[in-house]
Write a protein that holds these residues in place. Structure first.
Motif, PDB file in Angstrom:
ATOM      1  N   ALA A 296       0.972  -1.317   0.102  1.00  0.00           N
ATOM      2  CA  ALA A 296       0.023  -0.184   0.091  1.00  0.00           C
ATOM      3  C   ALA A 296       1.035   1.184   0.041  1.00  0.00           C
ATOM      4  O   ALA A 296       1.925   1.258   0.647  1.00  0.00           O
TER       5      ALA A 296
ATOM      6  N   VAL B 209     -11.588   4.857  -3.929  1.00  0.00           N
ATOM      7  CA  VAL B 209     -11.917   4.200  -2.857  1.00  0.00           C
ATOM      8  C   VAL B 209     -13.329   3.815  -2.918  1.00  0.00           C
ATOM      9  O   VAL B 209     -13.822   2.941  -2.826  1.00  0.00           O
TER      10      VAL B 209
ATOM     11  N   ASP C 141     -14.217   1.068  -5.020  1.00  0.00           N
ATOM     12  CA  ASP C 141     -13.749  -0.269  -4.803  1.00  0.00           C
ATOM     13  C   ASP C 141     -12.529  -0.549  -5.808  1.00  0.00           C
ATOM     14  O   ASP C 141     -12.137  -1.699  -5.961  1.00  0.00           O
TER      15      ASP C 141
ATOM     16  N   LEU D 223      -9.578   1.124  -4.833  1.00  0.00           N
ATOM     17  CA  LEU D 223      -8.292   1.140  -3.737  1.00  0.00           C
ATOM     18  C   LEU D 223      -8.868   1.049  -2.347  1.00  0.00           C
ATOM     19  O   LEU D 223     -10.132   1.071  -2.459  1.00  0.00           O
ATOM     20  N   THR D 224      -8.063   0.596  -1.429  1.00  0.00           N
ATOM     21  CA  THR D 224      -8.350   0.611  -0.099  1.00  0.00           C
ATOM     22  C   THR D 224      -7.286   1.248   0.741  1.00  0.00           C
ATOM     23  O   THR D 224      -6.187   1.099   0.353  1.00  0.00           O
ATOM     24  N   ARG D 225      -7.958   1.807   1.567  1.00  0.00           N
ATOM     25  CA  ARG D 225      -6.961   2.520   2.671  1.00  0.00           C
ATOM     26  C   ARG D 225      -6.472   1.724   3.442  1.00  0.00           C
ATOM     27  O   ARG D 225      -7.011   0.788   4.116  1.00  0.00           O
ATOM     28  N   HIS D 226      -5.290   2.233   4.235  1.00  0.00           N
ATOM     29  CA  HIS D 226      -4.447   1.559   5.274  1.00  0.00           C
ATOM     30  C   HIS D 226      -4.052   2.660   5.957  1.00  0.00           C
ATOM     31  O   HIS D 226      -2.924   3.175   5.382  1.00  0.00           O
TER      32      HIS D 226
ATOM     33  N   PHE E  21      -2.348   3.683   0.265  1.00  0.00           N
ATOM     34  CA  PHE E  21      -3.641   2.958  -0.381  1.00  0.00           C
ATOM     35  C   PHE E  21      -3.065   1.848  -1.295  1.00  0.00           C
ATOM     36  O   PHE E  21      -2.074   1.852  -1.762  1.00  0.00           O
TER      37      PHE E  21
ATOM     38  N   THR F 223      -7.468  -3.336  -4.471  1.00  0.00           N
ATOM     39  CA  THR F 223      -8.699  -4.347  -4.279  1.00  0.00           C
ATOM     40  C   THR F 223      -8.643  -5.499  -5.222  1.00  0.00           C
ATOM     41  O   THR F 223      -8.098  -5.499  -6.127  1.00  0.00           O
ATOM     42  N   ASP F 224      -9.535  -6.320  -4.771  1.00  0.00           N
ATOM     43  CA  ASP F 224      -9.454  -7.549  -5.839  1.00  0.00           C
ATOM     44  C   ASP F 224     -10.129  -6.943  -7.418  1.00  0.00           C
ATOM     45  O   ASP F 224      -9.752  -7.402  -8.393  1.00  0.00           O
TER      46      ASP F 224
ATOM     47  N   SER G 265      -9.810  -3.855  -8.618  1.00  0.00           N
ATOM     48  CA  SER G 265      -8.565  -3.139  -9.334  1.00  0.00           C
ATOM     49  C   SER G 265      -7.651  -4.300  -9.753  1.00  0.00           C
ATOM     50  O   SER G 265      -6.941  -3.867 -10.762  1.00  0.00           O
TER      51      SER G 265
END
Length: 276
Positions: A32, A60, A63, A65-68, A76, A79-80, A82
């Motif tokens: 990320a 985000v 769906d 990107l996912t935040r961390h 960032f 995701t599955d 992306s």
């Protein structure tokens, strides 16, 4: 797709550039990336911090990107969804090729009919069909020059009973060249490929670009936008001077020039954390 004069970078959406970056430097690495790295890197491409942050937020929400969060720093990751999109783009650019020179004569013919109230579903289906290489003959009939599995195209749209699909060869007296001209915008494709060549088919493309990373991202993103809407028509039905042939050769030549320095620049700028 909007284009600028040949000496200027192509006009591309920040999300498109971001997907190219992620596909080349984040995919398959289980990392990320720190938001500050994106701000620095995309500033070189003329993307403002505000536009970059808005792009990350929208991705985000889609769906992509996912935040961390780590302390006060936001990272960032993929995701599955992306990952699937990025691998598809990778296949389109570097594996399939822009010209269909081994066509087996098969066509997929798809016809659909929906209630007028299903306007959003109709729009979504048309977008998916275009992405999958179909062209419209009108009245809900679409064709593609290959055997296409339409199951994933129609997934989630609830179209059982509203769609019919056939595959096979065109039969006499079908005028295949005329059918292709009716279903696909060959003039538009030609114009866009010629714009790509005007920009990149020269000894020193974009001499005012900040570095080879910027050139590589602009070039590959522009090319993906072209092949995304190119149905890969059989070469026997295309003009002998079809510009995609030369364009693909230029793409590979410049990849050999830009890829290593671009990756070095990206690796130097990336701050990231490992994610599962």
């Amino acid at each position: 797709m909007d284009t600028d004069p040949a000496g200027a970078p192509p006009r591309l959406r920040p999300q498109s550039l971001m997907l190219t970056f992620l596909g080349n430097y984040v995919l398959r690495r289980d990392i990320a990336v720190f938001s500050g790295s994106f701000i620095e890197l995309f500033g070189r491409l003329g993307v403002s911090e505000h536009a970059l942050r808005s792009t990350l937020t929208r991705m985000v929400g889609k769906d992509l990107l996912t935040r961390h969060r780590q302390g006060r720093r936001m990272h960032f990751g993929l995701t599955d969804r992306s990952r699937r999109i990025l691998m598809d783009g990778e296949q389109r650019v570097w594996t399939h090729g822009a010209v269909n020179d081994d066509w087996d004569g098969s066509w997929t013919v798809l016809a659909f009919s929906m209630p007028e109230s299903w306007q959003s579903r109709r729009h979504e289906l048309r977008s998916r069909l275009t992405w999958a290489g179909f062209g419209s003959l009108g009245n809900g009939m679409w064709i593609a020059p290959a055997e296409v599995d339409v199951t994933p195209i129609a997934a989630g749209l609830g179209l059982n009973g509203h769609m019919k699909v056939f595959t096979g060869a065109a039969q006499e007296p079908t005028d295949v060249p005329s059918m292709i001209k009716d279903a696909f915008d060959l003039d538009g494709l030609t114009e866009n490929y010629q714009a790509f060549l005007a920009r990149w088919d020269r000894p020193d493309p974009l001499p005012d670009a900040p570095d080879d990373l910027a050139r590589f991202l602009w070039m590959t993103t522009e090319w993906l936008q072209l092949v995304r809407f190119d149905p890969r028509l059989p070469v026997e039905y295309l003009p002998e001077d079809w510009p995609a042939i030369r364009g693909e050769r230029v793409l590979w030549e410049l990849r050999a020039r830009y890829e290593e320095p671009a990756r070095r620049l990206a690796d130097e700028a990336l701050e990231f954390i490992r994610v599962d």
